[in-house]
Motif scaffolding. Sequence first.
Motif, PDB file in Angstrom:
ATOM      1  N   VAL A 135       0.841  -1.201   0.000  1.00 41.12           N
ATOM      2  CA  VAL A 135       0.000   0.000   0.000  1.00 41.12           C
ATOM      3  C   VAL A 135       0.872   1.246   0.000  1.00 41.12           C
ATOM      4  N   ARG A 136       1.870   1.261   0.884  1.00 36.09           N
ATOM      5  CA  ARG A 136       2.750   2.432   0.988  1.00 36.09           C
ATOM      6  C   ARG A 136       3.491   2.692  -0.316  1.00 36.09           C
ATOM      7  N   LEU A 137       4.063   1.636  -0.893  1.00 38.26           N
ATOM      8  CA  LEU A 137       4.825   1.799  -2.127  1.00 38.26           C
ATOM      9  C   LEU A 137       3.931   2.243  -3.285  1.00 38.26           C
ATOM     10  N   THR A 138       2.713   1.686  -3.353  1.00 32.25           N
ATOM     11  CA  THR A 138       1.790   2.087  -4.414  1.00 32.25           C
ATOM     12  C   THR A 138       1.437   3.562  -4.304  1.00 32.25           C
ATOM     13  N   LEU A 139       1.143   4.023  -3.105  1.00 32.15           N
ATOM     14  CA  LEU A 139       0.814   5.440  -2.909  1.00 32.15           C
ATOM     15  C   LEU A 139       2.012   6.326  -3.231  1.00 32.15           C
ATOM     16  N   GLU A 140       3.211   5.906  -2.838  1.00 34.89           N
ATOM     17  CA  GLU A 140       4.423   6.675  -3.150  1.00 34.89           C
ATOM     18  C   GLU A 140       4.630   6.765  -4.658  1.00 34.89           C
ATOM     19  N   ARG A 141       4.386   5.661  -5.335  1.00 34.73           N
ATOM     20  CA  ARG A 141       4.580   5.650  -6.793  1.00 34.73           C
ATOM     21  C   ARG A 141       3.555   6.529  -7.502  1.00 34.73           C
ATOM     22  N   GLY A 142       2.353   6.614  -6.939  1.00 37.24           N
ATOM     23  CA  GLY A 142       1.359   7.515  -7.511  1.00 37.24           C
ATOM     24  C   GLY A 142       1.786   8.967  -7.408  1.00 37.24           C
ATOM     25  N   LYS A 143       2.416   9.329  -6.304  1.00 43.29           N
ATOM     26  CA  LYS A 143       2.864  10.705  -6.098  1.00 43.29           C
ATOM     27  C   LYS A 143       4.114  11.025  -6.916  1.00 43.29           C
ATOM     28  N   GLU A 144       4.999  10.040  -7.085  1.00 44.36           N
ATOM     29  CA  GLU A 144       6.272  10.336  -7.740  1.00 44.36           C
ATOM     30  C   GLU A 144       6.144  10.606  -9.243  1.00 44.36           C
ATOM     31  N   ILE A 145       5.011  10.276  -9.825  1.00 44.67           N
ATOM     32  CA  ILE A 145       4.840  10.539 -11.255  1.00 44.67           C
ATOM     33  C   ILE A 145       3.779  11.619 -11.483  1.00 44.67           C
ATOM     34  N   SER A 146       3.497  12.400 -10.445  1.00 45.13           N
ATOM     35  CA  SER A 146       2.448  13.416 -10.536  1.00 45.13           C
ATOM     36  C   SER A 146       2.742  14.448 -11.618  1.00 45.13           C
ATOM     37  N   ASP A 147       4.027  14.764 -11.843  1.00 43.88           N
ATOM     38  CA  ASP A 147       4.369  15.750 -12.874  1.00 43.88           C
ATOM     39  C   ASP A 147       4.022  15.238 -14.271  1.00 43.88           C
ATOM     40  N   ILE A 148       4.277  13.945 -14.520  1.00 46.04           N
ATOM     41  CA  ILE A 148       3.955  13.358 -15.828  1.00 46.04           C
ATOM     42  C   ILE A 148       2.439  13.306 -16.009  1.00 46.04           C
ATOM     43  N   VAL A 149       1.754  12.926 -14.941  1.00 48.10           N
ATOM     44  CA  VAL A 149       0.294  12.834 -14.992  1.00 48.10           C
ATOM     45  C   VAL A 149      -0.325  14.191 -15.313  1.00 48.10           C
ATOM     46  N   LYS A 150       0.147  15.240 -14.645  1.00 50.29           N
ATOM     47  CA  LYS A 150      -0.436  16.571 -14.837  1.00 50.29           C
ATOM     48  C   LYS A 150      -0.157  17.121 -16.230  1.00 50.29           C
ATOM     49  N   LEU A 151       0.963  16.740 -16.815  1.00 55.05           N
ATOM     50  CA  LEU A 151       1.310  17.212 -18.159  1.00 55.05           C
ATOM     51  C   LEU A 151       0.602  16.428 -19.264  1.00 55.05           C
ATOM     52  N   ASN A 152      -0.037  15.315 -18.909  1.00 55.91           N
ATOM     53  CA  ASN A 152      -0.665  14.453 -19.912  1.00 55.91           C
ATOM     54  C   ASN A 152      -2.105  14.134 -19.512  1.00 55.91           C
ATOM     55  N   GLN A 153      -2.890  15.186 -19.343  1.00 57.13           N
ATOM     56  CA  GLN A 153      -4.264  15.002 -18.919  1.00 57.13           C
ATOM     57  C   GLN A 153      -5.202  14.610 -20.062  1.00 57.13           C
ATOM     58  N   ASP A 154      -4.641  14.434 -21.275  1.00 57.27           N
ATOM     59  CA  ASP A 154      -5.447  13.855 -22.353  1.00 57.27           C
ATOM     60  C   ASP A 154      -5.567  12.335 -22.180  1.00 57.27           C
ATOM     61  N   ILE A 155      -4.783  11.787 -21.253  1.00 58.23           N
ATOM     62  CA  ILE A 155      -4.880  10.381 -20.862  1.00 58.23           C
ATOM     63  C   ILE A 155      -5.634  10.312 -19.540  1.00 58.23           C
ATOM     64  N   ILE A 156      -6.486   9.321 -19.394  1.00 59.78           N
ATOM     65  CA  ILE A 156      -7.159   9.083 -18.111  1.00 59.78           C
ATOM     66  C   ILE A 156      -6.236   8.189 -17.289  1.00 59.78           C
ATOM     67  N   TRP A 157      -5.682   8.738 -16.221  1.00 58.87           N
ATOM     68  CA  TRP A 157      -4.729   7.990 -15.395  1.00 58.87           C
ATOM     69  C   TRP A 157      -5.474   7.272 -14.268  1.00 58.87           C
ATOM     70  N   VAL A 158      -5.070   6.030 -14.034  1.00 59.12           N
ATOM     71  CA  VAL A 158      -5.728   5.170 -13.041  1.00 59.12           C
ATOM     72  C   VAL A 158      -4.836   5.025 -11.813  1.00 59.12           C
ATOM     73  N   HIS A 159      -5.416   5.255 -10.651  1.00 63.94           N
ATOM     74  CA  HIS A 159      -4.668   5.036  -9.401  1.00 63.94           C
ATOM     75  C   HIS A 159      -5.176   3.753  -8.746  1.00 63.94           C
ATOM     76  N   PRO A 160      -4.342   2.712  -8.670  1.00 61.89           N
ATOM     77  CA  PRO A 160      -4.762   1.458  -8.018  1.00 61.89           C
ATOM     78  C   PRO A 160      -4.869   1.603  -6.508  1.00 61.89           C
ATOM     79  N   ILE A 161      -5.768   0.803  -5.942  1.00 61.31           N
ATOM     80  CA  ILE A 161      -5.964   0.697  -4.496  1.00 61.31           C
ATOM     81  C   ILE A 161      -5.533  -0.708  -4.090  1.00 61.31           C
ATOM     82  N   GLN A 162      -4.656  -0.806  -3.107  1.00 56.31           N
ATOM     83  CA  GLN A 162      -4.159  -2.101  -2.658  1.00 56.31           C
ATOM     84  C   GLN A 162      -4.580  -2.374  -1.212  1.00 56.31           C
TER      85      GLN A 162
END
Length: 497
Positions: A135-162
Amino acid sequence: MGDFEVKDEDLAGRIGILETRHGKLETPTFFPVINPLKTEISVKELKSMGFNNFITNSFILRKNNIIQGKIHEKFGEDMIIMTDSGAYQILEYGDIYQENRDIVSYEAEIKPDIAVFLDVPTGNADDWEEAKTTVRLTLERGKEISDIVKLNQDIIWVHPIQGGSFLDLVEYSAKEANKTEGFGMLALGSPTVLMEKYRYSTLIDSIYVAKSNVSRGVPFHLFGGGVPHIIPFAVALGVDTFDSASYIIFARDNRYLTGERTYRLEDLEYFPCSCPVCSKYSPKELLEMNKEGRTKLLAIHNLWKMKEEIGKVKQSIKEGRLFEYLQQKAYSHPALYSAFRSILKYSVYLEKYDPRVKGKVRGVLLFDSYSMQRPEIIRHLNYISSYRHKKEKAIIICGDKLTSPFSSDPKVKAIQNRNKGFELLVAIPFYGLVPVLSSESYPMSQFEMPEEVDNQTIEETLKVIEKIIKQRNYSEIRFMECEKSVLSHIMSINTSL
């Protein structure tokens, strides 16, 4: 992109429209997994079956340099494409030696419509600390790519729940994922292990905990939801999309999907299906084929069953009959019966999102005591508990033989004319007591029940009636038409108060 509009609702399930770069996707829907290295079922064949969407693996695409340019240039501009990240490979084979940012950057380059970052699946972890780490690693990984996600909002990004079967971790993971900015879809990971072991009640608990701790307006995906019979239960709790490779994995192992269970091909004398495969071949003929041909045909059949199930669920939502459909499914397998009983624990949640007003009013079908936990009955019981009567005295008429609506029944009219100072209530199985003055309201006059009501329902109904009578505190109660009623014991309730 990523706008999600709800068109119809029933229980906590919905039919929605998800806006993507390559078209509108109607949910609930199933994403078949396409392995780009194996071509048992092609994208063209998916289209011919009516699928305009699929999911493929960005880890495999990147590792084998399959895509040069954008992903739709290879698979077609008329397909809605979702990419997973390689998390399944982690679950199956351990670390795949790929960096999260590298995978996500690659997804941003090839431009799928929907994309998942490289989460860490909980899988079948039976240690709380180990599960907490995923759970911790998944949440960390979601935050660490936030810059890529925000720059590519033409893609629907999925955040997994563990969190797996640890519901406290699922709750925490869901709440934190829901707060992470930039993600247009949420998804529950690691259900495959639970489904393989037929732990459907635990799966229901996990879905409920995840869904009840995220925003209602965000589309919700279930990874690995690859058997038809679990789809109605997941949709009832609010799952919008599913994916799985089960259709082909099962086919390679001679396993044949139906809406209720999975069969081994060698155990079938006849096909209980009329899809293009089952209409043309017998089980014996498939068994006599070479493995490649048999696998392909079984995979096509399995996909038809997934598509058929989605259609049945949508129609149930459209008609407001999803609860009834769950009841029907429940008696097809003990594991589904457990799933049904588990979902009833969340009847308050289901009632909360079940629409008060249906588009086209259809009669409620009542079967057994479980029907008393459907939203319409819960809503009626809440209403009757808060209903403020103006009269001190009441007449309770047993309504087994009365016509609906009760206010129009000749017997009721006659009793009403002779007893102006009394409030008239009709005692009826499932509902308990129905005030005659409001008996034309939905669903108190639009229902059907068995000719012979089971004892459990009668007992539960009598408990409801006793509770209501205590709350209303009448100075006098008279009973009519009750001697030969299935609720004949109602007359003893007043003397016991």
